[in-house]
Scaffold this active site. Structure first.
Site, PDB file in Angstrom:
ATOM      1  N   LYS A   1      80.411  38.425  45.699  1.00 24.02           N
ATOM      2  CA  LYS A   1      79.028  38.302  46.193  1.00 24.02           C
ATOM      3  C   LYS A   1      78.462  36.904  46.010  1.00 24.02           C
ATOM      4  CE  LYS A   1      77.607  40.479  41.939  1.00 24.02           C
ATOM      5  NZ  LYS A   1      78.950  41.008  41.621  1.00 24.02           N
TER       6      LYS A   1
ATOM      7  N   LYS B   1      73.222  39.710  46.194  1.00 21.91           N
ATOM      8  CA  LYS B   1      73.450  40.839  47.115  1.00 21.91           C
ATOM      9  C   LYS B   1      72.357  40.897  48.174  1.00 21.91           C
ATOM     10  CE  LYS B   1      75.761  43.530  43.497  1.00 21.91           C
ATOM     11  NZ  LYS B   1      75.487  44.508  42.405  1.00 21.91           N
TER      12      LYS B   1
ATOM     13  N   GLY C   1      79.998  49.814  28.058  1.00 24.87           N
ATOM     14  CA  GLY C   1      80.706  49.014  29.062  1.00 24.87           C
ATOM     15  C   GLY C   1      79.945  48.871  30.372  1.00 24.87           C
TER      16      GLY C   1
ATOM     17  N   GLU D   1      77.596  43.454  30.449  1.00 24.03           N
ATOM     18  CA  GLU D   1      78.456  42.393  29.914  1.00 24.03           C
ATOM     19  C   GLU D   1      77.931  41.925  28.557  1.00 24.03           C
ATOM     20  OE1 GLU D   1      80.911  40.886  31.917  1.00 24.03           O
ATOM     21  OE2 GLU D   1      80.470  42.103  33.690  1.00 24.03           O
TER      22      GLU D   1
END
Lengths: 436, 436
Positions: free
Chosen positions: B116, B216, B198, B201
């Site tokens: 992206k 995006k 998870g 980050e």
């Protein structure tokens, strides 16, 4: 370094700098036809030119906002013998539309159609005919009006292996059910209201009985599940027996009631049905209002994907029609793949889904009713999940609800045949699946 | 009768009976790459063959469930000099990915990418390069993972004139906001939870600050609105200042809070922003859970259309990648149109939407606060809509909320600069737009 030379890539022989403009004929100048003409005149995509409009009693239809160069005609033969490249078929129904589409394809013209009955019944044959004549046949407008679900299933999700489709495909039924729910009125009153507002036809049976949604489900099953089925083999049930009390009971189960079309592909069988169904309040299906349409697809890899928007109306449907025209200009056979015999399989169709069930009985109250019902279910190995009885109803016509743990629809139907022989019923039992 | 002979239709010169199989290289063998390989090995679409996998320290990556014929390599040059037809770029980031994509296109290879940032920043240039080299560049996986929104906007809705896009494009922010809402925990606690699971980050700033969603949104604006913008020009605000009390106040307004990306095309300007925003409970945006993504488009003709599904994850993203590969096999330049310089326009970007506003002040309570605020708003011609104050908070750190009638964001910001100079603030004022 190598240079790609394969012929499936952009062919170098095309004269990309100056593509020929494609001539378009609109056949059937009603609400959708008029919207298609408006988009093509106000906002015409490159490479397309509206040249012909064909309709019965054409003089009655002539409008002043289209260029004088357009040829207005009563006669399909004028279109077929002309230099039109693409025929937009918007008259609907099996005939004469089917014959005209065949003639157009044989005359070397591509066809864009919004005709769900024609594609559901004869799509495979028509796509074959289009291929034989090196023409396109596109029908993105035949399902869910302006919602781009056909291209979404065939292109955006092309890589997935879709296993289930589920949706609300008929705005008339959705309007009627939401009115029974919100206003607490009878089915008959909600239907009259829908007819007065122009949301339902004078003869509403095509919508109410689920035949309209069944045709759309057939097309979706081909496009998404790559299964060809005859719409007449898909079980369709009327929404007419739904009463306000069913929404009251559904609410106790945190559910509402919608006309749900669903299809599920298993090894060797296509499960498919169109019927009023309980759906949980938190489901996107429960939030669909009025004439909106929604389709959920479930893929082996991508999981659930939702497409939603306006399911009908001149402008949204016209967007789908003109998007198909643009796709042809872009030289794509956008709907051919799923209908190609080599990639679809014909499977036997069954409506025998396994699910929880909602059963609403209307009885003359007497002792032992629950015991009698429980015994019959027990003999079939069906477990009762819960029993509900709202207060405020007369003992002479008492509605109550039993929900069943997941079991096959056929098993429930068999039990209900035995139950129908008991003598306390005031109305036939209403049985609805619960979508989990 | 005429026979269509235009060259934009299916070219008769193609050898349709025996198309050449296209060789595919996966560059970047992480979660998505591994899912792409799995689909190509388990469920390989006709016309494609996986031949190369390229990754740093490739020996560490080798798996036993792929055929022995696949060439595993550390070196991009092995891929570039091979007979690979399509490079699937899944390493992400601007470099070295950008350089490799350019080299692949120049070497006569098509490229499919989920990158992206690269497409948002350099899409126009890369598409031009692809065209110059007669190659495809497809990036359906770069926005909203498995949700087929790029193809939906460019193909399914090709005929419409889209004016507005609005969506939830970042699953990490959506997870964090829904956890603050449901568990009543702080932003910091929700972020830690997301990191442990998870979903976020170690350095979460790309998501939290709205930079991921902004890239995006840039791609969606190009595909849907046909406007090219630099993502760095799009105003992005962090979700970090959102506290549980904001959800309590939002609920009093029948709203919830989501990270909303929106773009609106007007004559001569693109309004665009990514920011935490109040959305009404009945909006489909409010129902988006966890890592789901949703995009609503509004068209002049077709009205609102919704695309929703899994926004991330190996398998959904891989579906988008392989669907792009299939589209290339079907010989379609699916993403070229919107990025073609001739059809997109560059417009100045503004975040100055007009909307209702939610302002949460946190003050040391004293007489005259409302009067002081009201005076400042009055001077700017801004009307106060309502004032809320929930009980149970200490007077030394008292949150209360003012909602404003629709006005431009810049007007609100100007008033808030004056208000910031008043001396009763314990925290800076939180200002959020309300999406109606």
């Amino acid at each position: 370094m190598t240079v790609a030379t394969n012929t499936t890539m952009e062919p170098k022989t095309l004269n990309l700098s100056k593509p020929r403009v494609l001539n378009v004929a609109i056949v059937g100048f009603g609400t959708v036809g008029s919207s298609v003409a408006r988009i093509l005149s106000e906002n015409c995509p490159a490479g397309l030119r509206l040249t012909h409009i064909c309709n019965r009693n054409i003089e009655r239809k002539r409008v002043d906002w289209l260029p004088g160069t357009i040829r207005w005609t009563d006669e399909i033969s004028d279109v077929l013998s002309s230099d039109v490249d693409i025929v937009v078929e918007l008259i609907g129904g099996l005939e004469p539309a089917g014959g005209w589409v065949r003639k157009a394809l044989r005359a070397g013209k591509s066809v864009v159609t919004a005709n769900k009955q024609l594609i559901a019944r004869h799509g495979t044959e028509l796509v074959r005919l289009a291929r034989e004549n090196h023409q396109h046949l596109a029908f993105g407008a035949s399902v869910a009006g302006g919602v781009p679900v056909i291209s979404g299933l065939q292109e955006g999700l092309a890589a997935d292996e879709l296993v289930r489709l589920c949706g609300i495909l008929n705005g008339t039924c959705n309007y009627i059910l939401t009115r029974i729910e919100s206003a607490g009125i009878s089915f008959e009153a909600a239907l009259r209201e829908a007819q007065q507002l122009g949301f339902a036809e004078a003869d509403p049976s095509e919508d109410i009985e689920g035949h309209d949604a069944r045709a759309k489900l057939t097309i979706l099953a081909r496009a998404g599940l790559r299964v060809s089925a005859d719409p007449l083999d898909i079980h369709a049930r009327s929404i007419a027996p739904i009463e306000p009390v069913d929404f009251e009971y559904a609410k106790l189960l945190n559910c509402t009631i919608r006309q749900i079309s669903r299809a599920e592909k298993t090894s060797g069988k296509l499960f498919a049905s169109v019927q009023p169904t309980l759906v949980h309040e938190s489901s996107p299906l429960a939030a669909v209002e009025g004439g909106q349409n929604l389709v959920m697809s479930t893929g082996k890899f991508g999981g659930e994907t939702i497409f939603a928007g306006h399911g009908a109306g001149g402008n949204p449907t016209a967007v789908a029609v003109v998007s198909d025209l643009i796709a042809i200009v872009r030289s794509r056979q956008i709907n051919g793949v799923a209908l190609d015999e080599s990639t679809t399989s014909a499977l036997p169709v069954s409506a025998d889904f396994t699910s929880r069930h909602y059963l609403r009985f209307t009885v003359k109250d007497e002792p032992g009713i629950i015991a009698a019902l429980a015994l019959i279910f027990c003999r079939s190995g069906i477990n009762i999940d819960s029993v509900f009885q709202k207060s405020g109803y007369p003992k002479s016509k008492l509605p109550f609800v039993i929900t069943l743990e997941p079991c096959s629809n056929s098993l429930v139907e068999e039990s209900l045949r035995h139950i129908a022989e008991l003598n306390f019923h005031v109305q036939p039992c209403l049985s609805l699946p619960i979508l989990d």
